[in-house]
Design a protein around this motif. Structure first.
Motif, PDB file in Angstrom:
ATOM      1  N   SER A   1       0.731  -1.070  -0.031  1.00  0.00           N
ATOM      2  CA  SER A   1      -0.144  -0.154   0.032  1.00  0.00           C
ATOM      3  C   SER A   1       0.916   1.259  -0.059  1.00  0.00           C
ATOM      4  N   MET A   2       1.918   1.232   0.520  1.00  0.00           N
ATOM      5  CA  MET A   2       2.937   2.354   0.681  1.00  0.00           C
ATOM      6  C   MET A   2       4.008   2.327  -0.409  1.00  0.00           C
ATOM      7  N   ALA A   3       4.196   1.203  -1.178  1.00  0.00           N
ATOM      8  CA  ALA A   3       4.911   1.058  -2.270  1.00  0.00           C
ATOM      9  C   ALA A   3       4.256   1.692  -3.682  1.00  0.00           C
ATOM     10  N   ASN A   4       2.997   1.469  -3.493  1.00  0.00           N
ATOM     11  CA  ASN A   4       2.151   2.031  -4.726  1.00  0.00           C
ATOM     12  C   ASN A   4       1.404   3.274  -4.770  1.00  0.00           C
ATOM     13  N   LEU A   5       1.893   3.962  -3.493  1.00  0.00           N
ATOM     14  CA  LEU A   5       1.443   5.588  -3.352  1.00  0.00           C
ATOM     15  C   LEU A   5       1.916   6.224  -4.619  1.00  0.00           C
ATOM     16  N   ILE A   6       1.280   7.405  -5.013  1.00  0.00           N
ATOM     17  CA  ILE A   6       1.948   8.237  -5.938  1.00  0.00           C
ATOM     18  C   ILE A   6       2.846   9.376  -5.049  1.00  0.00           C
ATOM     19  N   ALA A   7       3.882   9.572  -4.994  1.00  0.00           N
ATOM     20  CA  ALA A   7       4.501  10.429  -4.116  1.00  0.00           C
ATOM     21  C   ALA A   7       4.830  11.672  -4.861  1.00  0.00           C
ATOM     22  N   PRO A   8       4.480  12.889  -4.247  1.00  0.00           N
ATOM     23  CA  PRO A   8       4.973  14.193  -5.058  1.00  0.00           C
ATOM     24  C   PRO A   8       6.474  14.224  -5.349  1.00  0.00           C
ATOM     25  N   TYR A   9       6.814  14.780  -6.439  1.00  0.00           N
ATOM     26  CA  TYR A   9       8.390  14.716  -6.329  1.00  0.00           C
ATOM     27  C   TYR A   9       8.713  16.303  -6.594  1.00  0.00           C
ATOM     28  N   PRO A  10       9.884  16.766  -6.040  1.00  0.00           N
ATOM     29  CA  PRO A  10      10.745  15.987  -5.325  1.00  0.00           C
ATOM     30  C   PRO A  10      10.401  16.156  -3.821  1.00  0.00           C
ATOM     31  N   THR A  11      10.285  15.197  -2.982  1.00  0.00           N
ATOM     32  CA  THR A  11       9.966  15.436  -1.370  1.00  0.00           C
ATOM     33  C   THR A  11      10.676  14.487  -0.668  1.00  0.00           C
ATOM     34  N   TYR A  12      10.847  14.808   0.459  1.00  0.00           N
ATOM     35  CA  TYR A  12      11.600  13.641   1.226  1.00  0.00           C
ATOM     36  C   TYR A  12      10.672  12.318   1.661  1.00  0.00           C
ATOM     37  N   GLY A  13       9.435  12.611   1.238  1.00  0.00           N
ATOM     38  CA  GLY A  13       8.278  11.537   1.417  1.00  0.00           C
ATOM     39  C   GLY A  13       8.841  10.532   0.645  1.00  0.00           C
ATOM     40  N   ASP A  14       9.438  10.828  -0.680  1.00  0.00           N
ATOM     41  CA  ASP A  14       9.578   9.762  -1.689  1.00  0.00           C
ATOM     42  C   ASP A  14      10.611   8.791  -1.267  1.00  0.00           C
ATOM     43  N   SER A  15      11.246   9.136  -0.216  1.00  0.00           N
ATOM     44  CA  SER A  15      12.253   8.029   0.486  1.00  0.00           C
ATOM     45  C   SER A  15      11.414   6.923   0.942  1.00  0.00           C
ATOM     46  N   SER A  16      10.191   7.181   1.804  1.00  0.00           N
ATOM     47  CA  SER A  16       9.362   6.293   2.294  1.00  0.00           C
ATOM     48  C   SER A  16       8.929   5.465   0.946  1.00  0.00           C
ATOM     49  N   LYS A  17       8.483   6.012   0.075  1.00  0.00           N
ATOM     50  CA  LYS A  17       7.831   4.972  -0.995  1.00  0.00           C
ATOM     51  C   LYS A  17       9.027   4.208  -1.432  1.00  0.00           C
ATOM     52  N   ARG A  18      10.301   4.924  -1.441  1.00  0.00           N
ATOM     53  CA  ARG A  18      11.408   3.972  -1.942  1.00  0.00           C
ATOM     54  C   ARG A  18      11.753   2.808  -1.086  1.00  0.00           C
ATOM     55  N   ALA A  19      11.503   3.120   0.132  1.00  0.00           N
ATOM     56  CA  ALA A  19      11.865   2.078   1.214  1.00  0.00           C
ATOM     57  C   ALA A  19      10.743   0.959   0.951  1.00  0.00           C
ATOM     58  N   ALA A  20       9.387   1.319   0.843  1.00  0.00           N
ATOM     59  CA  ALA A  20       8.489   0.283   0.851  1.00  0.00           C
ATOM     60  C   ALA A  20       8.759  -0.593  -0.446  1.00  0.00           C
ATOM     61  N   GLY A  21       9.179   0.197  -1.612  1.00  0.00           N
ATOM     62  CA  GLY A  21       9.284  -0.490  -2.826  1.00  0.00           C
ATOM     63  C   GLY A  21      10.471  -1.634  -2.801  1.00  0.00           C
ATOM     64  N   SER A  22      11.392  -1.243  -2.055  1.00  0.00           N
ATOM     65  CA  SER A  22      12.569  -2.224  -2.181  1.00  0.00           C
ATOM     66  C   SER A  22      12.107  -3.617  -1.313  1.00  0.00           C
ATOM     67  N   PHE A  23      11.015  -3.660  -0.734  1.00  0.00           N
ATOM     68  CA  PHE A  23      10.470  -5.011  -0.221  1.00  0.00           C
ATOM     69  C   PHE A  23      10.383  -5.843  -1.293  1.00  0.00           C
ATOM     70  N   PHE A  24      10.070  -5.488  -2.727  1.00  0.00           N
ATOM     71  CA  PHE A  24       9.587  -6.143  -3.862  1.00  0.00           C
ATOM     72  C   PHE A  24      10.846  -6.331  -4.808  1.00  0.00           C
ATOM     73  N   THR A  25      11.797  -5.562  -4.478  1.00  0.00           N
ATOM     74  CA  THR A  25      13.302  -5.591  -5.470  1.00  0.00           C
ATOM     75  C   THR A  25      13.476  -6.875  -5.625  1.00  0.00           C
ATOM     76  N   ALA A  26      14.030  -7.676  -4.955  1.00  0.00           N
ATOM     77  CA  ALA A  26      14.572  -9.025  -5.068  1.00  0.00           C
ATOM     78  C   ALA A  26      13.720 -10.026  -5.786  1.00  0.00           C
ATOM     79  N   LYS A  27      12.465  -9.943  -5.801  1.00  0.00           N
ATOM     80  CA  LYS A  27      11.376 -10.716  -6.626  1.00  0.00           C
ATOM     81  C   LYS A  27      11.143 -10.344  -8.003  1.00  0.00           C
ATOM     82  N   LEU A  28      10.952  -8.670  -8.133  1.00  0.00           N
ATOM     83  CA  LEU A  28      10.708  -8.351  -9.292  1.00  0.00           C
ATOM     84  C   LEU A  28      11.858  -8.428 -10.185  1.00  0.00           C
ATOM     85  N   PHE A  29      13.146  -8.300 -10.110  1.00  0.00           N
ATOM     86  CA  PHE A  29      14.247  -8.225 -10.762  1.00  0.00           C
ATOM     87  C   PHE A  29      15.266  -9.680 -10.562  1.00  0.00           C
ATOM     88  N   SER A  30      14.323 -10.735 -10.220  1.00  0.00           N
ATOM     89  CA  SER A  30      14.979 -11.992 -10.357  1.00  0.00           C
ATOM     90  C   SER A  30      14.980 -12.621 -11.497  1.00  0.00           C
TER      91      SER A  30
END
Length: 475
Positions: free
Chosen positions: A433-462
């Motif tokens: 739910s956090m990874a799929n948010l649209i974060a305004p650019y550029p904001t510090y909050g985008d780092s939260s979205k990036r952290a959430a997205g990293s949960f899926f990195t290993a599986k997506l780029f496997s």
């Protein structure tokens, strides 16, 4: 002695007591409020509000120096320390009417500006009033804890309750205690031109994430603050010569240091001394009044909220407690505490914020094989790069099934960023739910979205995903 019968009697006019009084009286309850000190309590008069006003002045002084990396240089600012403290007092004065006796009396609350104590299970008395109530709510708050250091009673010192109002600028401020109050006051005074030494017997910011605290400590040292960790103060003494005060602190490692001013910031303890709790058969311990999850005491006609309830000592928790009690008393709803998503922020620069479980707690609860730690440094955040404020991290703890367990953030706006993670934990959201948010650019909050997205990195780029994609592209 005036006699009053009422629905709810509240002892304490700090943030919790005032929130409860305002809510209950506007919902139809008869409310009596005792406050023998200052309306607004510690938060308004010596805690949250004045400390943030002082930190804002300190930040203004810091920014006035310019930033050579941005091509901006300037001479050091001229700091009028007494005027800074006048600014702090003015901020308090602007907010004060919201917490005033006049406002609460206008709402319909009977305010008695006196200290109160129990005389029975449902009875409270002050110097001029006796009140009998269906329910009594203890909201007496907390007070600075004083360590048993030999010589302290013969030494002039500040607590948070006095330092924010003192117009005298310290030449050298010694702070004993490396928690949020100590760290905030250390940075504020260093930026306002004072020499500062902070002594912590254990670990600075001991309840926060160690990796983030280490970055914060380096910032404090860079600001000129001397940090001494793992060494306690064994004695204090004071001399005054030609009107100048010298405070000498002896440390456990045999060293000595001197300062002109001393701040004691080793924590706070519940304010219980005047309540005569035994008369109401209310149990308490060193942490405060013992309550159940509905904030009921051992006397079922009495509740305890805020700092005195022996839980987290935050203004926002006192307000949350008030809502729990309102639902229990007025609506007979057995509302209970949910402390899974309690956030806290230390308002240094950068700010340090946390909510939920840290890595160690999550691992202890679920097992190391069930917990994932996601980290995104601000060095990869475009807004942080533009601001030249890349000395931070977003760290998120999740269960391997994706449920968000906790978050810690070190960033210039960490106090604002943590709200999203508080909401996610409170609603039992998963990391997607956090990874799929649209974060305004550029904001510090985008780092939260990036952290959430990293949960899926290993599986997506496997390799398996690449093979599957290549297969689908054949059609």
């Amino acid at each position: 002695m005036k006699q009053i019968e009422t629905d709810i009697c509240i002892i304490g006019g700090g943030s919790g007591g005032l929130s409860l009084a305002a809510g209950a009286v506007q919902m139809g309850a008869r409310v009596v409020l005792f406050e023998g000190g200052q309306m607004g309590g510690d938060c308004l008069n010596s805690g949250c509000v004045p400390s943030k006003a002082l930190l804002a002045a300190a930040k203004a002084a810091y920014l006035a120096n310019g930033n050579a990396a941005m091509g901006i240089t300037n001479t050091p600012p001229n700091i009028d320390f007494a005027a800074v403290k006048a600014h702090v007092a003015d901020v308090i004065a602007q907010i004060e009417p919201h917490d005033s006796i006049a406002r609460f009396e206008a709402l319909g609350v009977t305010v008695i500006p006196e200290m109160a104590h129990f005389t029975g299970p449902r009875a409270v008395a002050s110097a001029t009033h006796q009140v009998r109530a269906k329910y009594i709510v203890i909201a007496s708050g907390s007070q600075p804890m004083l360590p048993p250091i030999p010589g302290l009673d013969q030494t002039d010192f500040h607590s948070n309750e006095t330092i924010v109002a003192d117009p005298e600028k310290p030449d050298h401020l010694l702070i004993i205690g490396g928690g949020p109050i100590g760290v905030e006051m250390a940075q504020a005074h260093a930026r306002l031109g004072c020499d500062v030494t902070l002594v912590e017997a254990f670990r600075v910011m001991g309840r926060d994430d160690p990796a983030l605290v280490e970055i914060l400590k380096q910032n404090l040292i860079k600001a000129g603050i001397t940090l001494i960790e793992g060494v306690g103060v064994t004695s204090l003494s004071q001399t005054i010569k030609s009107g100048r005060r010298t405070i000498t602190a002896s440390l456990a490692d045999g060293k000595q240091m001197t300062a002109s001013h001393l701040l004691i910031a080793v924590g706070r303890k519940p304010s219980l001394d005047r309540l005569q709790l035994a008369a109401a058969k209310i149990r308490h311990d060193a942490k405060g009044i013992v309550t159940d999850r509905r904030l009921r005491t051992s006397n079922r006609h009495a509740y305890a909220i805020g700092d005195v309830a022996g839980r987290q000592q935050f203004t926002h928790i006192a307000g949350y407690h008030a809502g729990i009690v309102i639902r229990n008393i007025l609506f007979k709803i057995p509302a209970k505490l949910d402390d899974r998503a309690v956030p806290w922020v230390t308002y240094c620069d950068p700010e340090l914020a946390h909510v939920g479980l840290g890595l160690d707690d999550a691992t202890a609860r679920f097992g190391s094989d069930q917990v994932i730690c996601l980290e995104t440094p601000l060095s990869g955040n475009d807004r942080a790069i533009a601001d030249r404020r890349t000395e931070g991290i977003v760290k998120v703890i999740t269960h391997k099934n994706g449920r968000i367990l906790g978050a810690s953030i070190l960033a210039p706006a960490a106090g604002e960023m943590i709200l999203a993670w508080s909401h996610a934990i409170a609603t039992k959201a998963k990391i997607g739910s956090m990874a799929n948010l649209i974060a305004p650019y550029p904001t510090y909050g985008d780092s939260s979205k990036r952290a959430a997205g990293s949960f899926f990195t290993a599986k997506l780029f496997s390799p398996a995903t690449r093979r599957f994609v290549r297969f689908l592209l054949k059609f």
